[in-house]
Design a protein around this motif. Structure first.
Motif, PDB file in Angstrom:
ATOM      1  N   UNK A  71       0.841  -1.191   0.000  1.00  0.00           N
ATOM      2  CA  UNK A  71       0.000   0.000   0.000  1.00  0.00           C
ATOM      3  C   UNK A  71       0.882   1.249   0.000  1.00  0.00           C
ATOM      4  N   UNK A  72       0.635   2.102  -0.962  1.00  0.00           N
ATOM      5  CA  UNK A  72       1.434   3.319  -1.079  1.00  0.00           C
ATOM      6  C   UNK A  72       1.105   4.276   0.067  1.00  0.00           C
ATOM      7  N   UNK A  73       2.146   4.823   0.664  1.00  0.00           N
ATOM      8  CA  UNK A  73       1.955   5.754   1.765  1.00  0.00           C
ATOM      9  C   UNK A  73       1.966   5.111   3.140  1.00  0.00           C
ATOM     10  N   UNK A  74       2.050   3.801   3.202  1.00  0.00           N
ATOM     11  CA  UNK A  74       2.069   3.106   4.487  1.00  0.00           C
ATOM     12  C   UNK A  74       3.394   2.379   4.700  1.00  0.00           C
ATOM     13  N   UNK A  75       4.462   3.006   4.264  1.00  0.00           N
ATOM     14  CA  UNK A  75       5.780   2.395   4.401  1.00  0.00           C
ATOM     15  C   UNK A  75       6.170   2.217   5.871  1.00  0.00           C
ATOM     16  N   UNK A  76       5.627   3.057   6.735  1.00  0.00           N
ATOM     17  CA  UNK A  76       5.952   2.939   8.152  1.00  0.00           C
ATOM     18  C   UNK A  76       5.482   1.593   8.726  1.00  0.00           C
ATOM     19  N   UNK A  77       4.445   0.999   8.132  1.00  0.00           N
ATOM     20  CA  UNK A  77       3.996  -0.318   8.588  1.00  0.00           C
ATOM     21  C   UNK A  77       5.049  -1.384   8.327  1.00  0.00           C
ATOM     22  N   UNK A  78       5.792  -1.223   7.258  1.00  0.00           N
ATOM     23  CA  UNK A  78       6.878  -2.149   6.959  1.00  0.00           C
ATOM     24  C   UNK A  78       7.934  -2.095   8.061  1.00  0.00           C
ATOM     25  N   UNK A  79       8.261  -0.901   8.499  1.00  0.00           N
ATOM     26  CA  UNK A  79       9.258  -0.748   9.561  1.00  0.00           C
ATOM     27  C   UNK A  79       8.726  -1.265  10.897  1.00  0.00           C
ATOM     28  N   UNK A  80       7.462  -1.030  11.170  1.00  0.00           N
ATOM     29  CA  UNK A  80       6.862  -1.565  12.393  1.00  0.00           C
ATOM     30  C   UNK A  80       6.859  -3.092  12.350  1.00  0.00           C
ATOM     31  N   UNK A  81       6.565  -3.661  11.192  1.00  0.00           N
ATOM     32  CA  UNK A  81       6.602  -5.114  11.033  1.00  0.00           C
ATOM     33  C   UNK A  81       7.995  -5.673  11.262  1.00  0.00           C
ATOM     34  N   UNK A  82       9.023  -4.954  10.796  1.00  0.00           N
ATOM     35  CA  UNK A  82      10.398  -5.401  11.010  1.00  0.00           C
ATOM     36  C   UNK A  82      10.763  -5.358  12.494  1.00  0.00           C
ATOM     37  N   UNK A  83      10.318  -4.328  13.194  1.00  0.00           N
ATOM     38  CA  UNK A  83      10.581  -4.237  14.634  1.00  0.00           C
ATOM     39  C   UNK A  83       9.871  -5.363  15.376  1.00  0.00           C
ATOM     40  N   UNK A  84       8.638  -5.651  15.007  1.00  0.00           N
ATOM     41  CA  UNK A  84       7.899  -6.744  15.644  1.00  0.00           C
ATOM     42  C   UNK A  84       8.580  -8.079  15.357  1.00  0.00           C
ATOM     43  N   UNK A  85       9.127  -8.238  14.173  1.00  0.00           N
ATOM     44  CA  UNK A  85       9.863  -9.462  13.846  1.00  0.00           C
ATOM     45  C   UNK A  85      11.079  -9.618  14.753  1.00  0.00           C
ATOM     46  N   UNK A  86      11.806  -8.537  14.974  1.00  0.00           N
ATOM     47  CA  UNK A  86      12.949  -8.588  15.893  1.00  0.00           C
ATOM     48  C   UNK A  86      12.505  -8.916  17.312  1.00  0.00           C
ATOM     49  N   UNK A  87      11.401  -8.331  17.746  1.00  0.00           N
ATOM     50  CA  UNK A  87      10.870  -8.624  19.082  1.00  0.00           C
ATOM     51  C   UNK A  87      10.482 -10.094  19.186  1.00  0.00           C
ATOM     52  N   UNK A  88       9.918 -10.644  18.125  1.00  0.00           N
ATOM     53  CA  UNK A  88       9.532 -12.054  18.136  1.00  0.00           C
ATOM     54  C   UNK A  88      10.749 -12.949  18.337  1.00  0.00           C
ATOM     55  N   UNK A  89      11.851 -12.636  17.686  1.00  0.00           N
ATOM     56  CA  UNK A  89      13.045 -13.462  17.852  1.00  0.00           C
ATOM     57  C   UNK A  89      13.657 -13.295  19.237  1.00  0.00           C
ATOM     58  N   UNK A  90      13.545 -12.111  19.808  1.00  0.00           N
ATOM     59  CA  UNK A  90      14.021 -11.912  21.179  1.00  0.00           C
ATOM     60  C   UNK A  90      13.163 -12.728  22.147  1.00  0.00           C
ATOM     61  N   UNK A  91      11.865 -12.720  21.946  1.00  0.00           N
ATOM     62  CA  UNK A  91      10.961 -13.505  22.793  1.00  0.00           C
ATOM     63  C   UNK A  91      11.298 -14.988  22.676  1.00  0.00           C
TER      64      UNK A  91
END
Length: 53
Positions: free
Chosen positions: A21-41
């Protein structure tokens, strides 16, 4: 383990929405942060399991 899988699913959905979705690039970055949190968990869960034995 279910929490890790839930975080993976949320990260994948947010990543796909952010990439498509154009204009929602920040969701991609939030998804990457959540992915990192998942691996830490996952790492914390595994370390607790090893020390409990």
């Amino acid at each position: 383990m279910w929490f890790f899988l839930l975080l993976l699913i949320v990260a994948a959905v947010l990543g796909v929405l952010g990439a498509v979705v154009e204009g929602l690039l920040y969701l991609l970055f939030i998804g990457a942060v959540i992915l990192l949190v998942a691996f830490v968990v996952l790492a914390v869960q595994r370390s607790r399991r090893r020390t409990a034995r």
